[in-house]
Scaffold this active site. Structure first.
Site, PDB file in Angstrom:
ATOM      1  N   SER A  83      47.619 -37.392 -32.791  1.00  0.00           N
ATOM      2  CA  SER A  83      48.992 -37.707 -33.194  1.00  0.00           C
ATOM      3  C   SER A  83      49.877 -38.074 -32.014  1.00  0.00           C
ATOM      4  O   SER A  83      51.066 -38.373 -32.209  1.00  0.00           O
ATOM      5  CB  SER A  83      49.606 -36.508 -33.929  1.00  0.00           C
ATOM      6  OG  SER A  83      49.705 -35.380 -33.062  1.00  0.00           O
ATOM      7  N   TYR A  84      49.355 -38.064 -30.801  1.00  0.00           N
ATOM      8  CA  TYR A  84      50.179 -38.347 -29.620  1.00  0.00           C
ATOM      9  C   TYR A  84      50.464 -39.846 -29.523  1.00  0.00           C
ATOM     10  O   TYR A  84      49.557 -40.657 -29.336  1.00  0.00           O
ATOM     11  CB  TYR A  84      49.475 -37.861 -28.355  1.00  0.00           C
ATOM     12  CG  TYR A  84      49.515 -36.358 -28.157  1.00  0.00           C
ATOM     13  CD1 TYR A  84      50.125 -35.524 -29.078  1.00  0.00           C
ATOM     14  CD2 TYR A  84      48.932 -35.772 -27.037  1.00  0.00           C
ATOM     15  CE1 TYR A  84      50.150 -34.156 -28.897  1.00  0.00           C
ATOM     16  CE2 TYR A  84      48.964 -34.400 -26.841  1.00  0.00           C
ATOM     17  CZ  TYR A  84      49.569 -33.596 -27.782  1.00  0.00           C
ATOM     18  OH  TYR A  84      49.605 -32.238 -27.594  1.00  0.00           O
ATOM     19  N   GLY A  85      51.733 -40.168 -29.619  1.00  0.00           N
ATOM     20  CA  GLY A  85      52.185 -41.550 -29.648  1.00  0.00           C
ATOM     21  C   GLY A  85      53.175 -41.711 -30.785  1.00  0.00           C
ATOM     22  O   GLY A  85      52.999 -41.149 -31.867  1.00  0.00           O
ATOM     23  N   GLY A  91      48.073 -42.243 -31.371  1.00  0.00           N
ATOM     24  CA  GLY A  91      46.736 -42.333 -30.793  1.00  0.00           C
ATOM     25  C   GLY A  91      46.711 -43.021 -29.440  1.00  0.00           C
ATOM     26  O   GLY A  91      45.648 -43.147 -28.823  1.00  0.00           O
TER      27      GLY A  91
END
Length: 352
Positions: A83-85, A91
């Site tokens: 979930s990073y972004g 991603g």
């Protein structure tokens, strides 16, 4: 020594037997065969996050140089999440980490193994074991890898939908059994949820490497609840401390004029006025040891037996973070920081 369903784990390392301090030369990640070469990892929450961390793609070359500085400095554990972004960049951190690894593999051979850990978000539409398997396969595509070292559940669904929690833990076990990861891990799991998950994995012979929790001088709940002790001394799982600088607040900025732009400035304005004794002590210890307040705050988490992961997007910040390793605070300094932390009138987020 701890016997689990997967392996036999020695914790703390023999060099640290009889004390509560992580070995200064590295540590095995829980029940796995993976190692962190030094007691510090690199976190990538900011890689792709525009809202909180003001990311832009123009930073990518500096990020690649930061990754190289981390590897050159001895870092082998890298943390990320699917979930990073922000928004369409979801991603992105996984993609950048994979790109860094591929580029560096082309130009040299490593003298040690790297350990990438990615956290799979417990989204409400991920309800079945296969949904976690599919999620990890998507992460592997972004990494450009056939398997990743550690696959983790980003948080527990136990308190709001227990059937999902059981299904996704089953999914992590399948990821290991399918050879998509070398070990599993957890994140934001409190004591009861962690014990239940550890039992499930032990019954399947699946090694649990880490439990990642928010832990810092401004977020001490994992120690106060006995979670860190449970990880280290009962389950043989490495406690990983995320946000060990409380989003940078423990770098001890002198005045509001030194606060960052954006949402973090609000956090600083909420917690730092009530933590003046703590930040003053951090500065005093830093001055006496010729360190920075951030290095002292990071070393405190190491002295608590944790592996801190700290973010960086520039080589200079990465090198400062590395200065938290290779030494440790005295017992008196740790106690003084504990007392100052308890005196803080407002804490940072507590996520277990």
């Amino acid at each position: 020594t701890h016997r689990t369903g997967a392996t036999i784990v020695e914790w703390p390392p023999s060099a640290c037997r009889g004390c509560a301090v992580t070995c200064l030369t590295g540590l095995t990640l829980g029940q796995s065969s993976l190692r962190s070469s030094i007691p510090l990892g690199l976190g990538t929450w900011s890689w792709g996050n525009k809202l909180l961390w003001r990311y832009s793609e123009a930073q990518d070359e500096a990020i690649a140089a930061t990754w190289r500085a981390a590897v050159d400095g001895g870092v082998s554990f890298f943390d990320t999440g699917d979930s990073y972004g922000t928004g369409a960049l979801e991603g992105r951190a996984e993609f950048l980490l994979g790109q860094c690894r591929r580029r560096d593999r082309e130009r040299r051979l490593f003298d040690r193994r790297l350990a990438y850990g990615t956290k799979l978000a417990v989204y409400p539409w991920r309800q079945s074991p296969d949904s976690f398997v599919d999620a990890l396969r998507a992460s592997l595509d972004r990494f450009g890898l056939d398997r990743v070292e550690v696959a983790q559940a980003h948080w527990s669904a136990r308190n709001y939908w227990p059937p999902q929690d059981r299904a996704l833990l089953e999914g992590l076990a399948r990821c290991y059994e399918l050879g998509l990861c070398e070990a599993v891990g957890l994140s934001n799991f409190g004591p009861r949820a962690l014990e239940q998950a550890a039992t499930l994995f032990a019954d399947r012979g699946v090694p649990v490497a880490v439990n990642q929790v928010q832990f810092s001088l401004l977020s001490t709940q994992p120690e106060d609840t006995g979670l860190i002790d449970l990880c280290r001394n009962q389950l043989g799982i490495t406690p990983v401390a995320y946000s060990p600088l409380a989003l940078g607040a423990l770098a001890a900025p002198d005045a509001p004029a030194d606060y960052p732009d954006g949402p973090r400035a609000f956090l600083y304005s909420q917690v730092l006025p009530g933590a003046a004794s703590l930040t003053s002590l951090l500065r005093d210890i830093a001055a006496a040891r010729e360190k920075t307040p951030a290095q002292v705050a990071l070393n405190w988490t190491i002295c608590k037996g944790c592996l801190p992961i700290v973010g960086a997007r520039t080589p200079s910040r990465m090198k400062e973070n590395l200065g938290a390793c290779g030494w440790r605070l005295s017992e008196a300094e740790v106690r003084a920081l504990d007392d100052a932390a308890r005196s803080a009138t407002k804490k940072a987020t507590q996520n277990i």
